[in-house]
Motif scaffolding. Structure first.
Motif, short mmCIF file in Angstrom:
data_model
loop_
_atom_site.label_atom_id
_atom_site.label_comp_id
_atom_site.label_asym_id
_atom_site.label_seq_id
_atom_site.Cartn_x
_atom_site.Cartn_y
_atom_site.Cartn_z
N GLY A 171 0.82 -1.21 0.00
CA GLY A 171 0.00 0.00 0.00
C GLY A 171 0.85 1.26 0.00
N PHE A 172 2.01 1.17 -0.64
CA PHE A 172 2.97 2.27 -0.66
C PHE A 172 2.91 2.97 -2.00
N ASP A 173 2.60 4.26 -1.98
CA ASP A 173 2.47 5.03 -3.21
C ASP A 173 3.84 5.56 -3.61
N ILE A 174 4.42 5.01 -4.66
CA ILE A 174 5.77 5.35 -5.09
C ILE A 174 5.72 6.51 -6.08
N ASN A 175 6.50 7.58 -5.80
CA ASN A 175 6.54 8.76 -6.67
C ASN A 175 7.77 8.78 -7.57
N TYR A 176 8.92 8.52 -7.00
CA TYR A 176 10.16 8.54 -7.77
C TYR A 176 11.22 7.77 -7.00
N GLY A 177 12.31 7.46 -7.67
CA GLY A 177 13.40 6.77 -7.00
C GLY A 177 14.38 6.19 -7.98
#
Length: 149
Positions: free
Chosen positions: A126-132
């Protein structure tokens, strides 16, 4: 301005209230003229000082911090050294750095498979990933071939 990418960045910064100084323009040109390069601080300082011999260390740090804050460049630590790179649409917001342990060359990969993998993680946690970025260490093809000789 030498290219549209540089002009777009200048326009964006102006719209966000950032004054375009000569030192900022020199740094922006360095990144836009080398969009695939990962610069460490000392190599950046050397390059910008070729354009302006008085370019200060503190000025470079301040400009890098501002460009990171504005999501124009990203910083990534590899073997305890910070590397700065231009964020481009071609790289995507998430990519993998393939780092050769011998020659220290850094290649990038971004593809649909990465997004699929991260979507699995997103769904599971349930982790909303934006960038990385992900750092993967190994030995590049050139170094493996040299070792065979």
């Amino acid at each position: 301005m030498e290219n549209a990418s540089l002009q777009n960045l200048v326009d964006f910064l102006k719209k966000t209230g950032v004054k375009i100084t000569l030192t900022r323009l020199i740094l922006l040109k360095t990144f836009t003229n080398n969009p695939d390069v990962h610069f460490d601080f000392n190599s950046l300082l050397s390059i910008v000082r070729k354009e302006d011999s008085n370019y200060g260390i503190a000025t470079l740090y301040r400009n890098l911090d501002m460009l990171i804050e504005k999501n124009i460049i990203s910083v990534n630590t590899i073997d305890n050294v910070k590397y700065y790179e231009l964020i481009t649409p071609q790289k995507g917001s998430i990519h993998i750095h393939l780092i050769c342990k011998h020659c220290k060359n850094v290649e990038e990969y971004s593809g649909y498979e990465i997004i699929q993998f991260l979507n699995l993680i997103k769904d599971k946690y349930g982790f909303d990933i934006n960038y990385g970025s992900i750092n993967v260490y190994g030995i590049c093809k050139k170094c493996r071939e040299k070792a065979k000789e």
